[in-house]
Design a protein around this motif. Structure first.
Motif, short mmCIF file in Angstrom:
data_model
loop_
_atom_site.label_atom_id
_atom_site.label_comp_id
_atom_site.label_asym_id
_atom_site.label_seq_id
_atom_site.Cartn_x
_atom_site.Cartn_y
_atom_site.Cartn_z
N VAL A 88 41.67 -1.65 24.93
CA VAL A 88 41.71 -0.64 26.00
C VAL A 88 40.37 -0.59 26.73
CG1 VAL A 88 41.90 1.84 26.47
CG2 VAL A 88 43.56 0.73 24.96
N ARG A 89 39.27 -0.65 25.99
CA ARG A 89 37.94 -0.63 26.60
C ARG A 89 37.75 -1.81 27.55
NH1 ARG A 89 33.57 -3.28 25.12
NH2 ARG A 89 34.35 -3.75 23.04
N ARG A 90 38.33 -2.96 27.20
CA ARG A 90 38.15 -4.17 27.99
C ARG A 90 39.37 -4.48 28.88
NH1 ARG A 90 36.26 -8.89 24.27
NH2 ARG A 90 35.90 -9.80 26.33
N HIS A 91 40.18 -3.48 29.18
CA HIS A 91 41.43 -3.72 29.91
C HIS A 91 41.24 -4.44 31.24
CE1 HIS A 91 40.38 0.03 32.04
NE2 HIS A 91 41.10 -0.48 33.01
N ALA A 92 40.10 -4.26 31.90
CA ALA A 92 39.88 -4.94 33.19
C ALA A 92 39.73 -6.45 33.02
CB ALA A 92 38.65 -4.36 33.87
N GLU A 93 39.47 -6.92 31.81
CA GLU A 93 39.29 -8.34 31.55
C GLU A 93 40.59 -9.04 31.14
OE1 GLU A 93 35.86 -9.11 28.91
OE2 GLU A 93 35.43 -6.96 29.18
N LEU A 94 41.66 -8.27 30.94
CA LEU A 94 42.93 -8.87 30.51
C LEU A 94 43.51 -9.72 31.63
CD1 LEU A 94 44.51 -5.71 28.81
CD2 LEU A 94 43.38 -7.64 27.67
N ARG A 95 44.12 -10.85 31.25
CA ARG A 95 44.77 -11.71 32.25
C ARG A 95 46.14 -12.14 31.74
NH1 ARG A 95 44.20 -17.17 30.90
NH2 ARG A 95 42.71 -17.49 29.23
N VAL A 96 47.04 -12.33 32.67
CA VAL A 96 48.42 -12.68 32.36
C VAL A 96 48.60 -14.19 32.40
CG1 VAL A 96 50.82 -12.50 33.17
CG2 VAL A 96 49.31 -10.50 33.25
N ILE A 97 49.36 -14.70 31.43
CA ILE A 97 49.73 -16.11 31.39
C ILE A 97 51.25 -16.15 31.35
CG2 ILE A 97 49.63 -18.26 30.07
CD1 ILE A 97 46.96 -17.15 28.88
N ASP A 98 51.86 -16.72 32.37
CA ASP A 98 53.31 -16.88 32.39
C ASP A 98 53.71 -17.98 31.42
OD1 ASP A 98 53.79 -14.94 34.42
OD2 ASP A 98 53.11 -16.38 35.91
N VAL A 99 54.73 -17.72 30.59
CA VAL A 99 55.21 -18.71 29.62
C VAL A 99 56.72 -18.82 29.71
CG1 VAL A 99 53.26 -18.36 28.03
CG2 VAL A 99 55.33 -16.99 27.75
N TRP A 107 55.65 -13.51 29.11
CA TRP A 107 54.24 -13.61 29.43
C TRP A 107 53.41 -13.30 28.20
CZ3 TRP A 107 52.65 -8.77 28.32
CH2 TRP A 107 53.52 -7.71 28.57
N TRP A 108 52.20 -13.81 28.25
CA TRP A 108 51.17 -13.47 27.27
C TRP A 108 50.09 -12.74 28.05
CZ3 TRP A 108 50.06 -19.18 25.59
CH2 TRP A 108 51.13 -19.68 24.83
N ILE A 109 49.37 -11.88 27.37
CA ILE A 109 48.15 -11.31 27.94
C ILE A 109 47.00 -11.82 27.08
CG2 ILE A 109 46.80 -9.21 28.33
CD1 ILE A 109 49.38 -7.82 29.16
N ALA A 110 46.02 -12.40 27.77
CA ALA A 110 44.86 -12.98 27.07
C ALA A 110 43.62 -12.15 27.35
CB ALA A 110 44.65 -14.42 27.54
N LEU A 111 42.73 -12.17 26.37
CA LEU A 111 41.41 -11.56 26.49
C LEU A 111 40.44 -12.62 26.02
CD1 LEU A 111 39.66 -9.07 27.07
CD2 LEU A 111 40.04 -8.37 24.69
#
Length: 154
Positions: A88-99, A107-111
């Motif tokens: 949650v603290r790093r939510h702005a860094e999350l990115r989506v990967i379509d699978v 989708w996956w969410i990567a950090l």
């Protein structure tokens, strides 16, 4: 639709039937292939080495449907709380990967380079816009969660 009322649910992946079903769905989505093979490398090893019989967590909508499920298991509630607070603290860094696989897409969410979350559902193969919209709603749900989503929960 993701809203302020999205909540975090701790899941027993063995004893609870719904939790076990979510764990099976998570394994299916983790076995999918990223659509952009030229994209940044993503580490799946820690997610696939999850301890069986442990707990995990999910972002759940008011209707009880899981929007996103954590990609690995944890030894207990304390570890879940620390993990959740970090994401949650790093939510702005999350990115989506379509699978996708031959039967569906998600989708996956990567950090950093780790897959940390997976879609709470699998979409039909041609439902690209719907799957992408779902991923954006999951990211918005994280932006709206309090800094310590399990504070006060027992």
């Amino acid at each position: 639709m993701a809203s302020v009322s999205s909540r975090i649910e701790v899941i027993d992946t063995v004893e609870d039937l719904r939790g076990a079903a979510r764990a099976r769905l998570r394994e299916r989505i983790l076995a999918m292939t990223p659509e952009d093979l030229a994209g940044p490398a993503t580490e799946l090893a820690s997610a696939r080495r999850s301890r069986p019989g442990a707990a995990t967590w999910a972002v759940v909508e008011p209707n009880g449907v899981a929007r996103a499920v954590r990609a690995r298991n944890f030894s207990g509630r304390r570890a879940i709380r620390e993990d959740l607070r970090d994401i949650v603290r790093r939510h702005a860094e999350l990115r989506v990967i379509d699978v996708a696989d031959e039967d569906g897409r998600a989708w996956w969410i990567a950090l950093d380079s780790r897959v940390v979350l997976v879609s709470g559902r699998v979409f039909r193969p041609r439902r690209v816009p719907e799957a992408q919209r779902d991923a954006r709603l999951a990211l918005r749900a994280f932006a709206r969660l309090p800094a310590d989503p399990l504070a006060g929960a027992s």
